[in-house]
Design an enzyme around this catalytic site. Structure first.
Site, short mmCIF file in Angstrom:
data_model
loop_
_atom_site.label_atom_id
_atom_site.label_comp_id
_atom_site.label_asym_id
_atom_site.label_seq_id
_atom_site.Cartn_x
_atom_site.Cartn_y
_atom_site.Cartn_z
N LYS A 283 24.02 18.40 -6.62
CA LYS A 283 23.92 17.36 -5.60
C LYS A 283 23.41 17.99 -4.31
O LYS A 283 23.92 19.02 -3.86
CB LYS A 283 25.30 16.74 -5.40
N GLU A 368 39.73 1.62 -10.20
CA GLU A 368 40.50 0.71 -9.35
C GLU A 368 41.60 -0.01 -10.12
O GLU A 368 42.69 -0.26 -9.58
CB GLU A 368 39.55 -0.31 -8.71
N ARG A 396 37.44 -5.44 -8.80
CA ARG A 396 37.52 -4.94 -10.16
C ARG A 396 38.96 -4.93 -10.69
O ARG A 396 39.18 -4.83 -11.88
CB ARG A 396 36.97 -3.51 -10.22
#
Length: 631
Positions: A283, A368, A396
């Site tokens: 990244k 979640e 969610r």
């Protein structure tokens, strides 16, 4: 000399077919430099995109888009995709009003095959594309790309299980950079880390490259060749987890070696059944500050390329800061307070809680649903769990909120960050539905502060409430404190900010500021306006609201959320239930369509929920009153 000679002439992925190795490497360099230069000016997601440059170029060299279906996850890493599919010259408009989206959108390009803004969706969608292909009888390749962070989401694991069981021909590319936004957590992340660190990795990759060059092995599709291909990159037990799920596992391989990636993709597309290619990327690749601090550079405002100094996002105290500072203050004296994030320690502010109370802090990954039920379990055992989740992501976990928290009336505190319009992230990230999807749930109470200092006091109230679940909704960014002091926070009690007799404005949350501006304007026109900051969505302050309605006979409700089933609907229901049918009500909020990306003031203007819109609505109601009086 043209700085981007290849990118500037590129019309689409088909142009990559004729490029040789040197040209492809030059293209990768241009994509990376184009990203750095553009995002340094306009801001946006940064480190994730730098990490997938070679991966994207190799994919689009080998596969035929849009005939072959490449399904991306989340969208944080879609900028190279957009640059290679005809949108390089529009990149400077990304996430700006009327510019291109920062995520995948089907209505933006034929190459954006499936919209993405939330994590862990690509594999389920890709299986849908693959099954549609099989039912249709066509032969296109289907590739689902997912990051190791997104793989922590339960939906991704559900998809893996189904893909393996279905034995559907498709390629899953696992982009493993050891990060979501922050560092990855969980047993699967630990497993992938072990694959990365195996001492045989370098030796294996060398063997793979030699094997890939042998004629006759790589392009055979017989079962024996497939078995060999599955294992030729893998030491004993490497990828065993995925193989047990029914995948042919290849990897881990270097995700920044374009030539090697192309060879592996060329081979993998000829294999039958589900194949998982494990690709290792970095990244922030190619920009040293982002490589060193991938967490900070996940997304950025504009910055100086030379020294990496970022522009300040906002001045003053943000709502998120006010929340976590108040949370920490209470937690010092209450060891039952614990905090939970779903892979968003920085965005939710809980990184500061983690620094002070590491044993009482839990990052559950992009999960979640699990976060909410985990909080319910803690609450059942006498703790006060704070579930800090963005409004759009809390959607969610709706069933868990209902079934595991509210039915059992457990004292979970929901800290709903990024409520309301969030600006440049657009439709997938606006937190506009939480009032509507929460207020119908029994036992749950909901409040919203008008400014950061009020949020501090509401946070303390929420932590001491203890009678059941409670939700705090607050926006992105900061705001000025609208009053000198905070009136005491009491269950279901509103605050009158100014008195008036001609018309009442009932509102809550930070959009109270627009109501006050509108009231000032109306006062200069000779109208007496009352502004009631309701504070509570549920329970409503029935006494104050009904008294205002009876006195003025005219109300405007203002909310930073959808009108359908929202705060204004609650007011109208209250009036109807109490028989006040003569009261005229105008509701101001978000209409029944998804709102694009842009600055929050611009979006409020467009949808008619700013001070000017409130004034206009008031003038209409007041004019009707004068018209009736003159008859």
């Amino acid at each position: 000399m043209d700085q981007f000679p290849i990118l500037d002439q590129l019309t689409g992925p088909a142009d990559l077919k004729s490029m040789d190795s040197a040209q492809l490497k030059a293209l990768c360099n241009e994509v990376r430099q184009g990203l750095i230069q553009t995002i340094s000016r306009v801001g946006g997601h940064f480190a994730p995109n730098l990490g997938v440059v070679e991966l994207t170029v190799a994919l689009y060299k080998v596969f035929e888009l849009p005939k072959d279906k490449v399904i991306w996850d989340v969208g944080h890493q879609c900028y190279p995709h957009k640059m290679l599919t005809g949108r390089w010259k529009q990149l400077h408009t990304i996430k700006q009003y009327q510019g291109i989206s920062g995520f995948l959108r089907r209505d933006e390009s034929e190459f954006d095959l499936f919209g993405a803004g939330h994590a862990s969706t690509s594999l389920s969608a890709a299986l849908g594309f693959a099954k549609a292909r099989d039912l249709r009888g066509s032969n296109e390749s289907v590739i689902g790309i997912i990051g190791d962070g997104s793989l922590t989401g339960g939906m991704a694991l559900e998809a893996l299980l189904n893909i393996g069981d279905q034995k559907t021909k498709m390629l899953v590319v696992l982009n493993d950079n050891e990060m979501s936004i922050a560092e990855n957590v969980g047993a699967l992340a630990t497993y992938l880390a072990k694959l990365r660190l195996m001492p045989t990795y370098q030796k294996v990759e060398s063997t793979v490259k030699k094997t890939l060059n042998k004629d006759g092995l790589l392009y055979r599709t017989a079962a024996g060749a497939k078995h060999a291909a599955t294992h030729f990159t893998s030491p004993a037990n490497t990828g065993l987890f995925f193989e047990e799920l029914g995948f042919q596992y290849i990897g881990p391989i270097d995700g920044h070696d374009t030539d090697f990636l192309i060879q592996v993709f060329e081979h993998a597309k000829h294999l039958d059944g589900p194949v998982l290619l494990h690709v290792l990327t970095t990244k922030g690749k190619g920009y040293e500050p982002a490589e060193k601090d991938q967490r900070t550079w996940h997304a950025t405002t504009g910055f100086s390329i030379e020294d990496g100094k970022m522009e300040k996002k906002s001045s003053g105290v943000t709502y998120t800061q006010a929340f976590v500072e108040s949370l920490n203050e209470v937690a010092v004296n209450n060891d039952k307070v614990v905090a939970i994030t779903a892979a968003m320690p920085d965005g939710t502010g809980l990184a500061k809680f983690a620094d002070k109370f590491p044993k009482r802090y839990f990052d559950v990954g992009i999960a979640e649903q699990h976060a909410v039920t985990f909080a319910a379990g803690l609450a059942a055992e006498g703790f006060t769990p704070v579930c800090a989740i963005y409004s759009t992501f809390l959607q969610r976990a709706y069933d868990q909120i209902v079934h595991d928290v509210c039915i059992q009336n457990l004292p979970v505190v929901f800290a709903i960050d990024r409520a309301g319009l969030v600006g440049d992230d657009g439709a997938t990230h606006h937190g506009t539905m939480d009032i509507a999807y929460l207020r119908s749930i029994p036992n749950l109470v909901i409040l919203s502060p008008k400014d950061p200092q009020e949020l501090r006091e509401m946070t303390k109230f929420a932590l001491s409430y203890g009678k059941g679940p409670i939700a705090l909704r607050y926006p992105r960014g900061g705001g000025e404190n609208l009053t000198d002091t905070v009136a005491p926070i009491q269950l279901g009690q509103s605050e009158t900010l100014r008195r008036g007799d001609d018309i009442g404005i009932v509102t809550l949350g930070p959009i109270v500021s627009e109501a006050l501006i509108a009231a000032n304007t109306l006062e200069t026109q000779g109208h007496s306006v009352e502004v009631l900051s309701a504070r509570w969505v549920k329970p409503l302050d029935e006494v104050a609201i009904l008294a205002l309605a009876r006195r003025t006979k005219k109300l405007i409700t203002v909310e930073d959320g959808i009108l359908a089933g929202g705060f204004g609907s609650a007011i109208v229901e209250l009036l109807a239930d109490r028989g006040l049918t003569e009261v005229q009500v105008t509701r101001i909020g978000l209409p029944d369509h998804f709102v694009e990306h842009g600055t929050i003031p611009k979006l409020r203007e467009l949808v008619g929920m700013d001070a000017a819109a409130i004034v206009k609505a008031a003038e209409v109601l007041l004019h009707e009153n004068r018209t009736l009086a003159s008859r």
